[in-house]
Design a protein around this motif. Structure first.
Motif, PDB file in Angstrom:
ATOM      1  N   ALA A 158       6.754  -7.912 -12.503  1.00 36.43           N
ATOM      2  CA  ALA A 158       7.620  -6.743 -12.649  1.00 36.43           C
ATOM      3  C   ALA A 158       6.773  -5.492 -12.860  1.00 36.43           C
ATOM      4  N   GLY A 159       7.162  -4.408 -12.217  1.00 37.60           N
ATOM      5  CA  GLY A 159       6.454  -3.141 -12.359  1.00 37.60           C
ATOM      6  C   GLY A 159       5.340  -2.936 -11.359  1.00 37.60           C
ATOM      7  N   GLU A 160       4.975  -3.967 -10.601  1.00 36.85           N
ATOM      8  CA  GLU A 160       3.903  -3.803  -9.613  1.00 36.85           C
ATOM      9  C   GLU A 160       4.443  -3.107  -8.364  1.00 36.85           C
ATOM     10  N   HIS A 161       3.503  -2.629  -7.555  1.00 35.83           N
ATOM     11  CA  HIS A 161       3.802  -1.873  -6.339  1.00 35.83           C
ATOM     12  C   HIS A 161       3.467  -2.752  -5.138  1.00 35.83           C
ATOM     13  N   CYS A 185       8.214  -2.071  -7.486  1.00 32.16           N
ATOM     14  CA  CYS A 185       8.396  -0.916  -6.618  1.00 32.16           C
ATOM     15  C   CYS A 185       7.968  -1.320  -5.219  1.00 32.16           C
ATOM     16  N   VAL A 186       8.704  -0.892  -4.206  1.00 33.84           N
ATOM     17  CA  VAL A 186       8.423  -1.351  -2.842  1.00 33.84           C
ATOM     18  C   VAL A 186       8.285  -0.163  -1.904  1.00 33.84           C
ATOM     19  N   THR A 187       7.175  -0.146  -1.171  1.00 28.06           N
ATOM     20  CA  THR A 187       6.962   0.793  -0.074  1.00 28.06           C
ATOM     21  C   THR A 187       6.996   0.013   1.232  1.00 28.06           C
ATOM     22  N   GLN A 206      10.000   3.818  -1.098  1.00 28.14           N
ATOM     23  CA  GLN A 206       9.382   4.739  -0.135  1.00 28.14           C
ATOM     24  C   GLN A 206       9.402   4.075   1.233  1.00 28.14           C
ATOM     25  N   ALA A 207       9.441   4.890   2.277  1.00 28.12           N
ATOM     26  CA  ALA A 207       9.391   4.386   3.649  1.00 28.12           C
ATOM     27  C   ALA A 207       8.551   5.339   4.484  1.00 28.12           C
ATOM     28  N   GLN A 216      -1.004  10.677   2.026  1.00 31.89           N
ATOM     29  CA  GLN A 216      -0.371  11.961   1.773  1.00 31.89           C
ATOM     30  C   GLN A 216       1.071  11.782   1.291  1.00 31.89           C
ATOM     31  N   GLU A 217       1.765  10.791   1.839  1.00 32.39           N
ATOM     32  CA  GLU A 217       3.178  10.591   1.513  1.00 32.39           C
ATOM     33  C   GLU A 217       3.386   9.764   0.253  1.00 32.39           C
ATOM     34  N   ASN A 218       2.395   8.988  -0.141  1.00 29.83           N
ATOM     35  CA  ASN A 218       2.564   8.051  -1.248  1.00 29.83           C
ATOM     36  C   ASN A 218       2.738   8.781  -2.584  1.00 29.83           C
TER      37      ASN A 218
END
Length: 330
Positions: A158-161, A185-187, A206-207, A216-218
């Protein structure tokens, strides 16, 4: 019985519909299931593309759900009329006992694109009550693959990206839902603006455009875990996003098998490269419990009749789907 055979030619040209396929009687330890719905996967395309005119006819398909209609000797866990879902991995019971190549329903033995399938009773489990026949029919292979990749191999916390490139396929979409339920968190990335928008609707944080400027977008910081099914075309870019000590779990290679990566980008930041494929019966049981606890339902892109299975495969081959494609059998 009705069935889709692959025979005579490789690729989709070899798919043929018949209403006269023989139904196999169950042997010792087996059950015969009258299928209500099935699912199709990229794996089926790979198998059909590799087959030749000299190969024996094959009924493809690894996913399915239906009703027990006949029980072989030595089977005590089921009764006629029981509603079941198919665990597609054959002979792999415990997660730690990794086979060299997992055996899977739908090749080399007959699969689920038919009115009936006969298989070991251990590969049938009670159908989750919360799922429709179509949802149960598409669930297994993609969600099991995602579950093992995220939790058994990726050790997601939990809490990881998490970074999921190429969102839209069945495994990637399942991974998004499973990871969000775990508190991650999910990109995601995709070349398709529509798929990026759908992923955000399904709670992705994020997408990004697959070929855009990720750094730049992250806005979420470094990535802990990458779920890689793409391979060579994006692999070098993962290191732009990964934190030191991060993990890459590889479960596919849609852009090619060969990788060219500077070794120092792996050992200096101490990145872990982990392979995975499918999953065991033990993990399948845990996966069913997990989706029940978190009320996770697979995303169904479209439904097709058994007779129109070829059109369904064409949609997958062109990369148009978002989620899983269901085949209505009954």
């Amino acid at each position: 019985m009705k069935a889709m055979y692959h025979t005579g030619k490789n690729g989709l040209e070899g798919l043929q519909y018949t209403s006269e396929a023989p139904a196999k009687a169950p042997g010792y330890g087996e059950v015969r299931i009258r299928l209500k719905a099935a699912g199709i996967n990229h794996r089926d395309l790979f198998i059909m593309n590799d087959r030749t005119a000299q190969d024996s006819p094959l009924i493809p398909g690894s996913d399915g759900a239906g009703i027990i209609e006949e029980i072989g000797e030595g089977v005590d866990a089921f009764r006629k009329g029981d509603e079941v879902i198919i665990h597609p991995t054959l002979g792999w019971n415990h997660a730690a006992d990794v086979p060299a190549v997992p055996g899977i329903v739908g090749g080399p033995d007959h699969g689920t694109l038919a009115e009936c399938i006969t298989l070991p009773a251990d590969n049938a489990l009670p159908k989750p009550v919360m799922l429709s026949w179509e949802e149960a029919g598409v669930l297994s292979l993609s969600t099991l693959t995602a579950y093992r990749a995220l939790f058994t191999r990726g050790n997601l916390l939990a809490g990881e990206h998490v970074l999921i490139p190429g969102i839209g396929g069945g495994v990637a979409t399942s991974a998004l839902l499973l990871a969000k339920a775990a508190g991650a968190c999910v990109t995601v990335t995709s070349r398709s603006e529509a798929k990026r928008a759908e992923a955000l609707r399904l709670s992705a944080n994020q997408a990004f455009d697959s070929h855009g400027d990720w750094q730049q977008e992250n806005a979420l910081g470094p990535v802990d875990l990458v779920m890689d099914s793409i391979g060579q075309s994006l692999f070098s870019r993962y290191f732009e996003m990964l934190r030191p000590g991060g993990r890459i779990v590889m479960y596919g290679a849609s852009s090619g098998d060969e990788l060219k990566v500077p070794i120092r980008t792996i050992f200096f930041p101490q990145v872990s490269l982990l392979g995975t494929s499918m999953g065991s019966r033990e993990e399948y049981v845990h996966m069913l419990e997990y989706i029940g606890r978190h009320h996770i339902r697979p995303v169904i892109d479209r439904e097709y009749s058994l007779e129109n299975t070829r059109s369904a495969f064409e949609r997958i081959a062109q990369g148009e789907q978002f989620g899983n494609i269901a085949i209505r059998i009954d």
